[in-house]
Enzyme design. Structure first.
Site, PDB file in Angstrom:
ATOM      1  N   ARG A 188     -54.206  -4.421 -52.576  1.00 59.32           N
ATOM      2  CA  ARG A 188     -54.822  -5.223 -51.516  1.00 59.32           C
ATOM      3  C   ARG A 188     -56.128  -5.817 -52.019  1.00 59.32           C
ATOM      4  O   ARG A 188     -56.993  -5.107 -52.536  1.00 59.32           O
ATOM      5  CB  ARG A 188     -55.083  -4.362 -50.278  1.00 59.32           C
ATOM      6  CG  ARG A 188     -55.975  -5.022 -49.216  1.00 59.32           C
ATOM      7  CD  ARG A 188     -55.193  -5.750 -48.174  1.00 59.32           C
ATOM      8  NE  ARG A 188     -56.009  -6.514 -47.275  1.00 59.32           N
ATOM      9  CZ  ARG A 188     -56.310  -6.177 -46.029  1.00 59.32           C
ATOM     10  NH1 ARG A 188     -55.863  -5.050 -45.549  1.00 59.32           N
ATOM     11  NH2 ARG A 188     -57.026  -6.974 -45.280  1.00 59.32           N
ATOM     12  N   ASP A 225     -51.639  -3.586 -45.391  1.00 57.57           N
ATOM     13  CA  ASP A 225     -52.739  -3.502 -44.433  1.00 57.57           C
ATOM     14  C   ASP A 225     -52.580  -2.189 -43.693  1.00 57.57           C
ATOM     15  O   ASP A 225     -51.519  -1.923 -43.119  1.00 57.57           O
ATOM     16  CB  ASP A 225     -52.678  -4.685 -43.467  1.00 57.57           C
ATOM     17  CG  ASP A 225     -53.854  -4.727 -42.504  1.00 57.57           C
ATOM     18  OD1 ASP A 225     -54.941  -4.265 -42.876  1.00 57.57           O
ATOM     19  OD2 ASP A 225     -53.675  -5.228 -41.380  1.00 57.57           O
ATOM     20  N   ASP A 281     -54.409   0.104 -40.759  1.00 58.80           N
ATOM     21  CA  ASP A 281     -55.428   0.109 -39.707  1.00 58.80           C
ATOM     22  C   ASP A 281     -55.422   1.446 -38.981  1.00 58.80           C
ATOM     23  O   ASP A 281     -54.364   1.937 -38.571  1.00 58.80           O
ATOM     24  CB  ASP A 281     -55.150  -0.992 -38.675  1.00 58.80           C
ATOM     25  CG  ASP A 281     -55.398  -2.379 -39.214  1.00 58.80           C
ATOM     26  OD1 ASP A 281     -56.331  -2.545 -40.015  1.00 58.80           O
ATOM     27  OD2 ASP A 281     -54.658  -3.305 -38.821  1.00 58.80           O
ATOM     28  N   ARG A 328     -51.340 -10.402 -47.193  1.00 57.53           N
ATOM     29  CA  ARG A 328     -51.755  -9.189 -47.888  1.00 57.53           C
ATOM     30  C   ARG A 328     -50.558  -8.358 -48.321  1.00 57.53           C
ATOM     31  O   ARG A 328     -49.532  -8.360 -47.649  1.00 57.53           O
ATOM     32  CB  ARG A 328     -52.677  -8.353 -47.014  1.00 57.53           C
ATOM     33  CG  ARG A 328     -52.008  -7.951 -45.734  1.00 57.53           C
ATOM     34  CD  ARG A 328     -52.876  -7.761 -44.557  1.00 57.53           C
ATOM     35  NE  ARG A 328     -53.609  -8.936 -44.202  1.00 57.53           N
ATOM     36  CZ  ARG A 328     -54.445  -9.000 -43.191  1.00 57.53           C
ATOM     37  NH1 ARG A 328     -54.638  -7.964 -42.438  1.00 57.53           N
ATOM     38  NH2 ARG A 328     -55.094 -10.086 -42.908  1.00 57.53           N
TER      39      ARG A 328
END
Length: 176
Positions: free
Chosen positions: A93, A106, A108, A103
């Site tokens: 990334r 990812d 989160d 990307r």
């Protein structure tokens, strides 16, 4: 403490959003799940199915593949975030200036138990999650009656209020 003697009562339940829209998207998500399972003081409990979804924002880019993972961890939210960023970096990334760009991976931090944090670089629950079907659909797949710590409403309720097209499910759960 060794894993055998670690006090699991100190672990907190957390939910991690996973997404990829560059390269072999499914492989990237599976590699990230493997890395989550290997994090210290952490156990990967379950991961949702994969979902194809359209990108957010104004950048022309390929569709995303998304999932949500449920973990139990003894790490603090900040330690967990640091480990997520480390996994992203290890999986290639690159964080460009442009928000919501393409990307390889990812990760989160969506929820950390019922904790509410509002710091400049760490907000829990994730502030965008109730407006994103690509987060809510896999989250509700894992925990249909889970309640948002700020609104007090279930995520299923938040999902029912969205007008956007839901993501398309691809296959069965990744991790049970």
């Amino acid at each position: 403490m060794t894993p055998e003697t670690e006090d699991t009562s100190l672990r907190m339940k957390a939910f991690i959003g996973l997404g990829s829209n560059l390269g072999d998207r499914e492989t990237m998500i599976r590699m990230a799940l493997d890395d989550l399972a290997r994090m210290p003081s952490t156990q990967l409990i379950r991961a949702s199915s994969l979902y194809d979804s359209e990108p957010v924002g104004e950048v022309e880019q390929p569709n995303f593949l998304n999932a949500v993972a449920m973990i139990e961890t003894a790490m603090t939210p900040r330690q967990l975030l640091w480990n997520l960023l480390l996994i992203e970096k290890r999986l290639g990334r690159v964080r460009p200036q442009q928000r919501w760009g393409p990307r390889t991976i990812d990760l989160d931090l969506l929820l950390y138990d019922r904790l509410i944090l509002d710091e400049p670089d760490l907000k829990v629950p994730h502030p965008e999650m109730t407006r994103r079907s690509f987060v809510l659909v896999p989250l509700v797949e894992l925990e249909p009656l889970l309640v948002h710590p700020i609104t007090g409403q279930t995520f299923l309720h938040h999902l029912s209020g969205l007008g956007e097209r839901p993501p398309v499910r691809r296959g069965n759960r990744l991790w049970n």
